[in-house]
Design a protein around this motif. Structure first.
Motif, short mmCIF file in Angstrom:
data_model
loop_
_atom_site.label_atom_id
_atom_site.label_comp_id
_atom_site.label_asym_id
_atom_site.label_seq_id
_atom_site.Cartn_x
_atom_site.Cartn_y
_atom_site.Cartn_z
N GLU A 142 0.84 -1.20 0.00
CA GLU A 142 0.00 0.00 0.00
C GLU A 142 0.87 1.25 0.00
OE1 GLU A 142 -3.71 -1.75 2.65
OE2 GLU A 142 -2.19 -0.53 3.62
N THR A 162 -6.00 -0.58 3.92
CA THR A 162 -7.15 -1.16 3.23
C THR A 162 -7.99 -1.90 4.28
OG1 THR A 162 -5.90 -1.46 1.19
CG2 THR A 162 -7.89 -2.78 1.45
N ASN A 174 -12.41 -1.45 1.04
CA ASN A 174 -12.06 -0.10 0.62
C ASN A 174 -10.56 0.12 0.84
OD1 ASN A 174 -14.61 1.71 0.01
ND2 ASN A 174 -15.17 0.42 1.77
N THR A 176 -6.46 1.19 -1.25
CA THR A 176 -5.60 1.24 -2.44
C THR A 176 -4.44 0.27 -2.27
OG1 THR A 176 -6.11 3.56 -2.87
CG2 THR A 176 -4.09 2.70 -3.84
N HIS A 178 -0.83 -0.69 -4.27
CA HIS A 178 0.03 -0.26 -5.37
C HIS A 178 1.34 -1.04 -5.39
CE1 HIS A 178 2.70 3.13 -3.42
NE2 HIS A 178 2.77 2.02 -2.76
N THR A 220 -6.11 1.24 -11.85
CA THR A 220 -5.97 2.67 -12.12
C THR A 220 -4.66 3.07 -12.80
OG1 THR A 220 -5.07 3.01 -9.89
CG2 THR A 220 -7.46 3.27 -10.19
N GLU A 235 -1.53 -0.64 -10.09
CA GLU A 235 -2.19 -0.10 -8.90
C GLU A 235 -3.68 -0.35 -9.03
OE1 GLU A 235 -2.98 4.38 -7.31
OE2 GLU A 235 -0.88 3.74 -7.41
N VAL A 237 -7.60 0.25 -6.99
CA VAL A 237 -8.38 0.95 -5.98
C VAL A 237 -9.66 0.16 -5.72
CG1 VAL A 237 -9.72 3.04 -5.49
CG2 VAL A 237 -7.46 3.23 -6.53
N GLU A 239 -13.32 0.51 -3.96
CA GLU A 239 -14.31 1.46 -3.46
C GLU A 239 -15.63 0.74 -3.25
OE1 GLU A 239 -12.82 5.61 -5.51
OE2 GLU A 239 -13.99 4.22 -6.75
#
Length: 414
Positions: A142, A162, A174, A176, A178, A220, A235, A237, A239
């Protein structure tokens, strides 16, 4: 010397190595040298032609780790990690990005094989077998935490950002993730999330199996790395990403349960690094024995011969440690975790020195993109931070050796 001793390999390993070596020499290496501009294509999905993964499928190395009952091939459990290391090295000798693309599938397959429910395996493995372009990813890193979480500082403030909350019979994620290997291309992700904010990550992190097309999951970005560019690092995401109850892989103790993934992963990482070093040596040995400078072929100059000897010595030392660590994992020895970290960090530093010798011995030729030498240098450089930085790896080694005194949590007193 710089190659695995064929006399120490099983018949199964020799056959797999030979078919993999032929694939690399006949397909992978010619593609890489002929299409040296291809890795810089800014459309990540177009960099590696589908035929390369199809070729890996044909020789049976794309889906290693899938049990025979699900259409895979059961490797000898007594030598499984050593076999993974052998094949990873051979593929990386052709291209480290392709190797990373493939080994993520192997590692995640091992994780699912050990931890997933039969219904999950029955859904995932047939899809992986049916599609040569199907890739998997292990989404842990992350923006606010990566390999530093394994020092270990097992406190709530170091936990995953997360989150996963229960909602009826399912879960909602929820956050991110990466710097994820295969993150841009993957069809399936194993995602780690915090499920108990009051506890440290070892007691409050859960893992989930999440298909790419799950609503709420968005890819993303493709990270443009300096090396290993045929693996598209990405990466994602999450949501309000809603998952059924069956998506849960391990509740709360997922990091401890992933030991098989991380141990095999360290070995494979070191083996890929070793493959890059072997490629550096092969290209350099050929160059110094054919290129004339100062009226003599280069190897006639003593300074050149000394550098070549140093390259071979470092490669042999790395190989010895990788083989020792692989054996320890296959035999489940107490020292296996320490040896895995030693192999990974030692390989990254020693092969970087091998690559430096290669670059310097090639002189101006090594700096030109079309010659492919600087590519190997870039590929070697990226291993210094993959699967934990050098400093974190060293800290993990000493922490395992002296758990009561080394690496005490450096935060404020509670």
């Amino acid at each position: 010397m710089i190659y695995a001793d064929a006399g120490q390999l099983t018949e199964e390993q020799r056959m797999m190595r030979d078919s993999c070596r032929a694939f690399v020499d006949d397909v992978v290496t010619p593609f890489i040298r002929r299409n040296w501009r291809q890795e810089w294509d800014m459309s990540p999905g177009d960099r590696l032609p589908p035929s390369i993964l199809e070729g890996a499928e044909e020789i049976g190395i794309r889906t290693l780790g899938i049990p025979e009952e699900y259409g895979g091939f059961d490797l000898d459990q007594g030598t499984e990690v050593r076999t993974f290391a052998l094949i990873a090295e051979e593929v990386a000798r052709g291209d480290s990005g392709l190797a990373d693309k493939l080994v993520q599938n192997w590692k995640v397959a091992i994780l699912l094989r050990e931890l997933a429910a039969p219904e999950t395996l029955a859904e995932v493995f047939p899809k992986l077998r049916a599609d040569p372009q199907y890739l998997m990813a292990h989404a842990l890193t992350e923006p606010r935490g990566a390999s530093d979480r394994w020092l270990p500082y097992n406190v709530p403030e170091a936990a995953m950002q997360t989150t996963a909350r229960q909602d009826g019979d399912g879960w909602v994620l929820n956050g991110t993730k990466h710097y994820i290997s295969n993150g841009f291309d993957a069809s399936l992700y194993v995602i780690y999330a915090n499920t108990d904010r009051t506890k440290g990550m070892l007691q409050g992190t859960s893992s989930f199996v999440v298909p790419r097309d799950t609503p709420g999951l968005r890819v993303t970005k493709c990270n443009e790395t300096i090396g290993c560019r045929y693996m598209n690092n990405g990466e994602i995401v999450l949501e309000e990403c809603r998952l059924p109850a069956s998506a849960l892989l391990v509740r709360d103790t997922a990091l401890g349960g992933a030991g098989k993934y991380f141990r095999a992963g360290k070995i494979i990482q070191a083996a890929k690094n070793l493959g890059v070093g072997v490629a550096c040596f092969e290209r350099t040995a050929d160059f110094v024995q054919t290129h004339v400078q100062g009226g003599r072929i280069l190897i006639k100059h003593q300074a050149v011969a000394v550098r070549l000897a140093d390259m071979a010595t470092r490669i042999a030392a790395v190989r010895a440690l990788v083989e020792k660590a692989s054996l320890a994992v296959d035999e489940n020895r107490p020292e296996m975790d320490v040896l895995c970290n030693m192999a990974k960090v030692y390989a990254s530093e020693e092969i970087m020195k091998v690559a430096q010798h290669m670059l310097e011995l090639h002189g101006g030729h090594g700096a030109m993109l079309e010659n492919g030498i600087e590519k190997l240098f870039r590929d070697a450089a990226i291993f210094l931070h993959m699967d934990a930085t050098v400093d974190i790896s060293h800290m993990k080694i000493v922490k395992a050796m002296y758990p009561d005194t080394a690496g005490a949590y450096a935060g404020p007193e509670g």
